[in-house]
Design a protein around this motif. Structure first.
Motif, short mmCIF file in Angstrom:
data_model
loop_
_atom_site.label_atom_id
_atom_site.label_comp_id
_atom_site.label_asym_id
_atom_site.label_seq_id
_atom_site.Cartn_x
_atom_site.Cartn_y
_atom_site.Cartn_z
N VAL A 1 73.45 -72.21 9.27
CA VAL A 1 73.21 -73.44 10.00
C VAL A 1 73.15 -74.61 9.02
O VAL A 1 72.86 -74.43 7.84
CB VAL A 1 71.88 -73.36 10.81
N GLY A 2 73.42 -75.81 9.53
CA GLY A 2 73.40 -77.00 8.69
C GLY A 2 72.03 -77.61 8.59
O GLY A 2 71.07 -77.17 9.23
N GLY A 3 71.93 -78.65 7.77
CA GLY A 3 70.66 -79.32 7.59
C GLY A 3 70.25 -80.14 8.80
O GLY A 3 71.10 -80.64 9.54
N CYS A 4 68.94 -80.26 9.01
CA CYS A 4 68.42 -81.08 10.10
C CYS A 4 68.50 -82.55 9.70
O CYS A 4 68.04 -82.92 8.61
CB CYS A 4 66.96 -80.73 10.38
N ALA B 1 70.61 -75.05 16.23
CA ALA B 1 69.66 -74.73 15.17
C ALA B 1 70.03 -75.49 13.90
O ALA B 1 71.19 -75.84 13.67
CB ALA B 1 69.67 -73.22 14.89
N CYS B 2 69.02 -75.76 13.06
CA CYS B 2 69.25 -76.44 11.79
C CYS B 2 68.20 -75.96 10.79
O CYS B 2 67.32 -75.17 11.13
CB CYS B 2 69.22 -77.96 11.95
N ARG B 3 68.30 -76.44 9.55
CA ARG B 3 67.37 -75.98 8.52
C ARG B 3 66.82 -77.15 7.72
O ARG B 3 67.45 -78.20 7.61
CB ARG B 3 68.07 -75.01 7.57
N LEU B 4 65.63 -76.96 7.15
CA LEU B 4 65.02 -77.92 6.24
C LEU B 4 64.69 -77.18 4.95
O LEU B 4 64.13 -76.08 4.99
CB LEU B 4 63.73 -78.49 6.84
N THR C 1 63.04 -72.56 2.56
CA THR C 1 63.85 -73.10 3.65
C THR C 1 63.27 -72.65 4.97
O THR C 1 62.91 -71.49 5.14
CB THR C 1 65.32 -72.63 3.52
N VAL C 2 63.20 -73.58 5.93
CA VAL C 2 62.67 -73.29 7.26
C VAL C 2 63.77 -73.49 8.28
O VAL C 2 64.44 -74.53 8.29
CB VAL C 2 61.47 -74.20 7.60
N ALA C 3 63.97 -72.49 9.14
CA ALA C 3 64.97 -72.57 10.21
C ALA C 3 64.31 -73.13 11.47
O ALA C 3 63.23 -72.68 11.85
CB ALA C 3 65.55 -71.20 10.50
N LEU C 4 64.96 -74.11 12.09
CA LEU C 4 64.43 -74.69 13.32
C LEU C 4 65.40 -74.45 14.47
O LEU C 4 66.52 -74.97 14.47
CB LEU C 4 64.21 -76.20 13.16
N ALA C 5 64.98 -73.68 15.45
CA ALA C 5 65.74 -73.57 16.69
C ALA C 5 65.56 -74.88 17.45
O ALA C 5 64.68 -75.68 17.12
CB ALA C 5 65.21 -72.39 17.51
N ASP D 1 66.96 -82.95 4.06
CA ASP D 1 68.42 -82.84 4.09
C ASP D 1 69.08 -84.08 4.70
O ASP D 1 70.19 -84.01 5.21
CB ASP D 1 68.83 -81.60 4.87
N ASP D 2 68.38 -85.22 4.65
CA ASP D 2 68.85 -86.41 5.34
C ASP D 2 68.81 -87.62 4.40
O ASP D 2 68.23 -87.57 3.31
CB ASP D 2 67.96 -86.67 6.56
#
Length: 201
Positions: free
Chosen positions: A62-65, A98-101, A136-140, A174-175
């Motif tokens: 998944v890509g970055g949030c 979903a994305c990741r931080l 790294t944290v995955a966010l649904a 990631d922004d």
């Protein structure tokens, strides 16, 4: 005896062929966050992910949030103890995917006019908490992660008072787009931010 010999050789060939069809399970490299160093590994989230973000293990899919994709940044429940002020940044995935931080958010202290007067120092943990490691944290969709920001209301070396921040300017790991958060606090010194971790603030 020749048919038997052929049978043995064919069996050996089948065995050798099966041994060469295994799938590699080596993890890929962890992504580098836009706003801080990364030392944690990452992976795609499991199906039926909970609303709260979850740590990722392995190679991310998944890509970055980002704010452009629906990431929201708000303040959670803070506190104070031992002269230290604790502020909690909450990141919510408001997007459809979903994305990741990964790593640290960028955090600046603002004065009453909106000018940046301090940059939070990136530390793994402090008096008010912190995970102690970068990951790294995955966010649904709808999932949340948090990062602790802390500081004091006086110079820790001299005890002299200083002017507290009127707000924070926060950039997710990631922004590049920032969010201003209004905040009435006397925090003005020993300004720190810790890595993102799974949590709801």
């Amino acid at each position: 005896m020749r048919p038997a010999l052929v049978t043995v050789l064919l069996a050996a060939g089948v065995t050798a062929g099966c041994a060469g069809t295994g799938t590699s399970t080596g993890a890929g490299p962890a992504p580098g966050p836009a706003s801080g160093p990364a030392s944690g590994a990452a992976s795609s989230p499991a199906p039926n992910s909970p609303a709260t973000g979850s740590p990722m293990v392995g190679s991310p899919a998944v890509g970055g949030c980002t704010k452009a994709l629906g990431l929201r940044t708000t303040l959670g429940v803070g506190g104070a103890a031992g002269g230290h002020r604790r502020m909690v940044l909450v990141f919510t995935n408001g997007g459809a995917a979903a994305c990741r931080l990964t790593g640290y958010p960028g955090v600046a202290g603002l004065d009453a006019g909106g000018k940046q007067v301090a940059q939070a120092r990136r530390t793994l943990s402090g008096y008010a908490g912190g995970p102690g490691q970068v990951g790294t944290v995955a966010l649904a969709p709808g999932g949340t992660a948090e990062a602790v920001v802390e500081g004091t209301g006086a110079d820790p070396q001299t005890g002299a008072g200083c002017t507290g921040f009127a707000g924070l300017l926060v950039t997710a790991p990631d922004d590049t787009a920032s969010t201003r958060l209004d905040l009435a606090t006397d925090t003005c010194a020993d300004f720190q931010v810790h890595p993102v971790t799974a949590g709801t603030g």
